[in-house]
Design an enzyme around this catalytic site. Structure first.
Site, PDB file in Angstrom:
ATOM      1  N   ASP A  65     -10.515 -10.038 -24.239  1.00  0.00           N
ATOM      2  CA  ASP A  65      -9.982  -8.680 -24.073  1.00  0.00           C
ATOM      3  C   ASP A  65      -9.756  -8.437 -22.576  1.00  0.00           C
ATOM      4  O   ASP A  65     -10.230  -7.446 -22.013  1.00  0.00           O
ATOM      5  CB  ASP A  65     -10.931  -7.633 -24.675  1.00  0.00           C
ATOM      6  CG  ASP A  65     -10.367  -6.219 -24.570  1.00  0.00           C
ATOM      7  OD1 ASP A  65      -9.138  -6.080 -24.413  1.00  0.00           O
ATOM      8  OD2 ASP A  65     -11.157  -5.252 -24.622  1.00  0.00           O
ATOM      9  N   ASN A 107     -20.521  -0.457 -22.630  1.00  0.00           N
ATOM     10  CA  ASN A 107     -20.631  -0.053 -24.037  1.00  0.00           C
ATOM     11  C   ASN A 107     -20.906  -1.292 -24.889  1.00  0.00           C
ATOM     12  O   ASN A 107     -21.580  -1.220 -25.903  1.00  0.00           O
ATOM     13  CB  ASN A 107     -19.330   0.612 -24.500  1.00  0.00           C
ATOM     14  CG  ASN A 107     -19.316   0.827 -26.003  1.00  0.00           C
ATOM     15  OD1 ASN A 107     -20.079   1.639 -26.521  1.00  0.00           O
ATOM     16  ND2 ASN A 107     -18.492   0.065 -26.717  1.00  0.00           N
ATOM     17  N   HIS A 108     -20.339  -2.415 -24.412  1.00  0.00           N
ATOM     18  CA  HIS A 108     -20.469  -3.658 -25.173  1.00  0.00           C
ATOM     19  C   HIS A 108     -20.501  -4.829 -24.198  1.00  0.00           C
ATOM     20  O   HIS A 108     -20.149  -4.685 -23.031  1.00  0.00           O
ATOM     21  CB  HIS A 108     -19.279  -3.817 -26.114  1.00  0.00           C
ATOM     22  CG  HIS A 108     -17.961  -3.549 -25.428  1.00  0.00           C
ATOM     23  ND1 HIS A 108     -17.346  -2.326 -25.473  1.00  0.00           N
ATOM     24  CD2 HIS A 108     -17.174  -4.312 -24.640  1.00  0.00           C
ATOM     25  CE1 HIS A 108     -16.229  -2.356 -24.769  1.00  0.00           C
ATOM     26  NE2 HIS A 108     -16.099  -3.560 -24.242  1.00  0.00           N
ATOM     27  N   ASP A 175     -21.589  -3.915 -29.479  1.00  0.00           N
ATOM     28  CA  ASP A 175     -22.049  -2.755 -28.693  1.00  0.00           C
ATOM     29  C   ASP A 175     -23.495  -2.929 -28.258  1.00  0.00           C
ATOM     30  O   ASP A 175     -24.358  -3.301 -29.066  1.00  0.00           O
ATOM     31  CB  ASP A 175     -21.952  -1.472 -29.528  1.00  0.00           C
ATOM     32  CG  ASP A 175     -20.568  -0.865 -29.478  1.00  0.00           C
ATOM     33  OD1 ASP A 175     -19.581  -1.625 -29.402  1.00  0.00           O
ATOM     34  OD2 ASP A 175     -20.464   0.383 -29.527  1.00  0.00           O
ATOM     35  N   ARG A 203     -15.456   3.052 -12.528  1.00  0.00           N
ATOM     36  CA  ARG A 203     -14.670   3.661 -13.606  1.00  0.00           C
ATOM     37  C   ARG A 203     -15.439   3.265 -14.863  1.00  0.00           C
ATOM     38  O   ARG A 203     -15.570   2.088 -15.182  1.00  0.00           O
ATOM     39  CB  ARG A 203     -13.243   3.086 -13.605  1.00  0.00           C
ATOM     40  CG  ARG A 203     -12.341   3.623 -14.719  1.00  0.00           C
ATOM     41  CD  ARG A 203     -12.401   2.722 -15.926  1.00  0.00           C
ATOM     42  NE  ARG A 203     -11.412   3.064 -16.961  1.00  0.00           N
ATOM     43  CZ  ARG A 203     -11.351   2.478 -18.132  1.00  0.00           C
ATOM     44  NH1 ARG A 203     -12.194   1.506 -18.423  1.00  0.00           N
ATOM     45  NH2 ARG A 203     -10.450   2.823 -19.013  1.00  0.00           N
ATOM     46  N   ASP A 205     -16.117   2.696 -18.527  1.00  0.00           N
ATOM     47  CA  ASP A 205     -15.308   2.403 -19.711  1.00  0.00           C
ATOM     48  C   ASP A 205     -15.878   3.090 -20.950  1.00  0.00           C
ATOM     49  O   ASP A 205     -17.088   3.083 -21.176  1.00  0.00           O
ATOM     50  CB  ASP A 205     -15.321   0.874 -19.921  1.00  0.00           C
ATOM     51  CG  ASP A 205     -14.331   0.397 -20.962  1.00  0.00           C
ATOM     52  OD1 ASP A 205     -13.140   0.713 -20.824  1.00  0.00           O
ATOM     53  OD2 ASP A 205     -14.744  -0.294 -21.909  1.00  0.00           O
ATOM     54  N   LEU A 210     -20.177   4.749 -25.386  1.00  0.00           N
ATOM     55  CA  LEU A 210     -21.380   4.323 -24.673  1.00  0.00           C
ATOM     56  C   LEU A 210     -22.542   5.273 -24.970  1.00  0.00           C
ATOM     57  O   LEU A 210     -23.681   4.846 -25.144  1.00  0.00           O
ATOM     58  CB  LEU A 210     -21.075   4.281 -23.164  1.00  0.00           C
ATOM     59  CG  LEU A 210     -22.231   4.044 -22.206  1.00  0.00           C
ATOM     60  CD1 LEU A 210     -22.846   2.669 -22.420  1.00  0.00           C
ATOM     61  CD2 LEU A 210     -21.763   4.169 -20.757  1.00  0.00           C
ATOM     62  N   GLU A 212     -22.896   7.152 -27.574  1.00  0.00           N
ATOM     63  CA  GLU A 212     -23.051   7.399 -28.999  1.00  0.00           C
ATOM     64  C   GLU A 212     -24.466   7.066 -29.469  1.00  0.00           C
ATOM     65  O   GLU A 212     -25.003   6.002 -29.165  1.00  0.00           O
ATOM     66  CB  GLU A 212     -22.052   6.501 -29.723  1.00  0.00           C
ATOM     67  CG  GLU A 212     -21.859   6.802 -31.159  1.00  0.00           C
ATOM     68  CD  GLU A 212     -20.781   5.872 -31.723  1.00  0.00           C
ATOM     69  OE1 GLU A 212     -20.083   6.286 -32.632  1.00  0.00           O
ATOM     70  OE2 GLU A 212     -20.660   4.720 -31.241  1.00  0.00           O
ATOM     71  N   GLU A 246     -13.847   7.299 -18.455  1.00  0.00           N
ATOM     72  CA  GLU A 246     -12.784   7.276 -19.461  1.00  0.00           C
ATOM     73  C   GLU A 246     -13.311   8.031 -20.674  1.00  0.00           C
ATOM     74  O   GLU A 246     -14.146   7.518 -21.425  1.00  0.00           O
ATOM     75  CB  GLU A 246     -12.433   5.828 -19.860  1.00  0.00           C
ATOM     76  CG  GLU A 246     -11.272   5.792 -20.827  1.00  0.00           C
ATOM     77  CD  GLU A 246     -11.199   4.530 -21.687  1.00  0.00           C
ATOM     78  OE1 GLU A 246     -10.115   4.235 -22.192  1.00  0.00           O
ATOM     79  OE2 GLU A 246     -12.231   3.853 -21.866  1.00  0.00           O
ATOM     80  N   HIS A 313      -3.362   1.035 -17.913  1.00  0.00           N
ATOM     81  CA  HIS A 313      -3.295  -0.369 -18.334  1.00  0.00           C
ATOM     82  C   HIS A 313      -3.320  -0.525 -19.854  1.00  0.00           C
ATOM     83  O   HIS A 313      -3.126  -1.631 -20.354  1.00  0.00           O
ATOM     84  CB  HIS A 313      -4.462  -1.126 -17.701  1.00  0.00           C
ATOM     85  CG  HIS A 313      -5.795  -0.580 -18.143  1.00  0.00           C
ATOM     86  ND1 HIS A 313      -6.256   0.658 -17.757  1.00  0.00           N
ATOM     87  CD2 HIS A 313      -6.742  -1.091 -18.961  1.00  0.00           C
ATOM     88  CE1 HIS A 313      -7.435   0.872 -18.320  1.00  0.00           C
ATOM     89  NE2 HIS A 313      -7.758  -0.168 -19.051  1.00  0.00           N
TER      90      HIS A 313
HETATM   91  O1  TEU Z   1     -10.328   1.364 -23.642  1.00  0.00           O
HETATM   92  C1  TEU Z   1     -10.992   2.268 -24.506  1.00  0.00           C
HETATM   93  C2  TEU Z   1     -10.106   2.603 -25.630  1.00  0.00           C
HETATM   94  O2  TEU Z   1      -9.351   1.800 -26.105  1.00  0.00           O
HETATM   95  C3  TEU Z   1     -10.213   3.959 -26.215  1.00  0.00           C
HETATM   96  O3  TEU Z   1     -10.794   4.881 -25.361  1.00  0.00           O
HETATM   97  C4  TEU Z   1      -8.874   4.464 -26.675  1.00  0.00           C
HETATM   98  O4  TEU Z   1      -8.105   4.869 -25.582  1.00  0.00           O
HETATM   99  C5  TEU Z   1      -9.029   5.615 -27.651  1.00  0.00           C
HETATM  100  O5  TEU Z   1      -9.994   5.342 -28.557  1.00  0.00           O
HETATM  101  C6  TEU Z   1      -7.782   5.853 -28.513  1.00  0.00           C
HETATM  102  O6  TEU Z   1      -6.831   6.606 -27.956  1.00  0.00           O
HETATM  103  C7  TEU Z   1     -11.094   0.716 -22.692  1.00  0.00           C
HETATM  104  C8  TEU Z   1     -10.220  -0.081 -21.777  1.00  0.00           C
HETATM  105  O7  TEU Z   1      -9.349   0.788 -21.094  1.00  0.00           O
HETATM  106  C9  TEU Z   1      -9.493  -1.131 -22.569  1.00  0.00           C
HETATM  107  O8  TEU Z   1      -8.618  -1.855 -21.766  1.00  0.00           O
HETATM  108  C10 TEU Z   1     -10.539  -2.050 -23.212  1.00  0.00           C
HETATM  109  O9  TEU Z   1      -9.912  -2.969 -24.045  1.00  0.00           O
HETATM  110  C11 TEU Z   1     -11.534  -1.244 -24.034  1.00  0.00           C
HETATM  111  O10 TEU Z   1     -12.065  -0.141 -23.301  1.00  0.00           O
HETATM  112  C12 TEU Z   1     -12.710  -2.101 -24.444  1.00  0.00           C
HETATM  113  O11 TEU Z   1     -13.516  -2.381 -23.320  1.00  0.00           O
END
Ligand code: TEU
Length: 548
Positions: A65, A107-108, A175, A203, A205, A210, A212, A246, A313
């Site tokens: 990923d 988170n994982h 997770d 940042r 993620d 995380l 939950e 995020e 991204h």
């Molecule tokens: O993305 C998290 C993610 O996919 C969700 O928050 C998503 O945006 C939402 O559930 C639906 O709109 C992050 C990273 O930005 C991503 O590139 C990674 O693949 C993902 O975490 C896993 O680490």
């Protein structure tokens, strides 16, 4: 106005730039970007006016990923360089006045992480409770899947453990169980490690996942108290480190992750709500969704702030729009099913979605930079880079950076078939047409516009520190916002429509504000008898400053 606050609370007025080391610049010719290459390209970021670099994951990873599947939190992926090269990069960035933050993905882990391998193999392993195991597969709601169509469940059977494990994302990303104290201790250790090396924060993620809580027996774990403790911890270790989260939830829920009125959890959150309002507004050429979005934007504690972006991204997630609105945006920006992802988003970059119309592109970035908060640029946006739809899924927008009109766009000296990911090949957007070197030499280029925009943005801390108000306009196509911070006032006006027009808005305190000084965009501006009149080209933009 206390300008020194803009350095104490630096994140509120920062210019963030997100990049992936792997796709930025290859320094050793193996087809993969690395820290040596990135360090050589720092002048480009300095020139653009970047004040904080956000590094996507650079840790050892099986890369299933794009590095968001980590096998060691205390090391550098050997393909990207060494710890020594990382520190050299950090020093070189700091020397140019740029801070660095990094993705914190806790988170994982990767399924291949030794913690998971130990956890699944041995019931008496100290790592057994580091993950979330269940004997029976829990009931789940299909709508809770993050990757519909790619994963069928958030629980996967592990034959070795004889149990199911939780994975909110891919099944290769189990997770971590943050309800287990040892996991929280380890997260502190990880964060402390990178702060000690000189990072200015993270940042974070997937924060809602995380935090939950999965257990039914409450052992005293309170997710928001933990997040508060984490912020206190990082600020004990490093007074000015930031947590940029995020949190892709509705506004009231996002505010909880800032710590509600106390504001003592995340320092910043990426603003997905306003981001999706911008998508709809730009697609429609109508300011309505922005006015609506800003009306619902919650107020934050003094030291906290929003981070705004146009594209990131991942896919351009439109999950907060109604089904009809989402289809409307799809129809304008990505009608072809291969341009869409997970039924909720678009895997394209701005220039292609806007049909290569540069005036409209400038307008979109000026709009984003006018929003109350700090702008985040995703690498390549500053030169109008396109996506490569041949690269699968979310990765379409993560093609190699285009530096020059040279083989592989100057990204790497390896042969094209050795590249980690293919360069954009569409002749309209390939490196021969779109590259940093040509644009740096051309005063009329998109890069020069972005540089001017971001430098102006940095000179206007009132946008992030002040109070904002939307100025009512008679034309639905025109969006106007005013930012006030003590003796400073900035008015940003953007024409979302293709037609040129002259607009007027009431400014009853106009005389007291002083002389209007246009600092961005073209066209006549005048202030007479409490009326501000502004000439706008199609997709035109103006920033007007008043200084007491
Ligand atoms: O993305 C998290 C993610 O996919 C969700 O928050 C998503 O945006 C939402 O559930 C639906 O709109 C992050 C990273 O930005 C991503 O590139 C990674 O693949 C993902 O975490 C896993 O680490």
């Amino acid at each position: 106005m206390d300008i020194s606050r803009t350095s104490d609370v630096w994140w509120k007025n920062a210019i963030f730039y997100c990049l992936d080391v792997e796709t930025f610049q290859d320094g050793n010719g193996d087809g993969v970007g690395d820290f040596v290459g990135l360090t050589r390209r720092l002048d480009h970021l300095d020139r653009l006016g970047v004040s904080c670099i956000w590094l996507m994951p650079f840790y050892p990873s099986p890369n299933q990923d794009d590095g968001y599947d980590i096998t060691d939190y205390y090391a550098i992926d050997p393909r990207l360089g060494t710890m020594g090269e990382f520190v050299e990069f950090l020093r070189a960035a700091n020397d140019r006045g740029m801070r660095v933050i990094a993705d914190l993905v806790v988170n994982h882990t990767s399924r291949e992480h030794p913690w998971f391998q130990s956890s699944r193999s041995d019931p008496s392993s100290p790592y057994r409770d580091w993950y979330v195991w269940r004997d029976e597969k829990p009931e789940e709601d299909a709508s809770s899947l993050v990757f519909p169509g790619e994963e069928e469940s958030s629980w996967t059977w592990d034959a070795k453990a004889g149990k199911y494990y939780l994975h909110r994302f891919y099944s290769h990303q189990p997770d971590l169980n943050v309800e287990h104290g040892a996991v929280r201790d380890e997260i502190r250790r990880i964060v402390g490690f990178w702060l000690q090396l000189g990072l200015s924060g993270f940042r974070v993620d997937a924060v809602p996942f995380l935090l939950e809580q999965m257990s039914t027996d409450d052992k005293g774990f309170a997710p928001h108290r933990w997040l508060r403790d984490l912020r206190a911890f990082i600020n004990r270790r490093s007074g000015d480190a930031v947590l940029l989260g995020e949190v892709n939830l509705d506004y009231p829920d996002v505010r909880r992750f800032f710590g509600d009125e106390d504001g003592d959890e995340l320092h910043m959150c990426l603003d997905f709500n306003l981001n999706q309002a911008m998508a709809l507004a730009i697609a429609r050429g109508d300011s309505g969704p922005l006015v609506h979005g800003l009306r619902h934007m919650p107020e934050l504690a003094e030291d906290d702030g929003w981070a705004h972006f146009l594209r990131n991204h991942d896919e351009w997630s439109l999950d907060k729009l109604t089904e009809a609105e989402r289809q409307e945006v799809f129809a304008v920006f990505g009608p072809d099913p291969e341009m869409q992802l997970f039924g909720r988003g678009l895997r394209r970059r701005m220039p292609t979605m806007l049909g290569g119309d540069e005036a409209r592109l400038r307008m979109a970035y000026a709009l984003m930079a006018s929003m109350p908060g700090a702008p985040v640029i995703f690498y390549g946006e500053e030169i109008g880079m396109a996506e490569n739809l041949e690269i699968p899924g979310r990765l379409a927008v993560r093609a190699p950076m285009q530096w020059e009109n040279a083989p592989n766009g100057g990204f790497s000296s390896a042969s094209a078939d050795q590249l980690h990911r293919p360069v954009v090949s569409d002749p309209k957007y390939a490196p021969a047409k779109v590259n940093a070197a040509d644009q740096q030499d051309d005063a009329g280029s998109f890069f020069h516009f972005m540089e001017r925009l971001l430098r102006r943005r940095r000179e206007c801390p009132e946008i992030s520190f002040g109070r904002h108000s939307v100025l009512p306009m008679t034309e639905a196509e025109v969006f106007a916002i005013r930012h006030d911070w003590d003796d400073r006032t900035l008015i940003a006006i953007v024409n979302l429509g293709a037609e040129a027009r002259t607009v007027t808005c009431a400014l009853p305190d106009g005389a007291a504000l002083g002389k209007p000084r246009p600092i961005l965009g073209d066209g006549e501006v005048s202030l007479k008898k409490g009326q501000l009149t502004v000439e706008l080209e199609g997709y035109g933009l103006r920033w007007i400053r008043f200084e007491g």
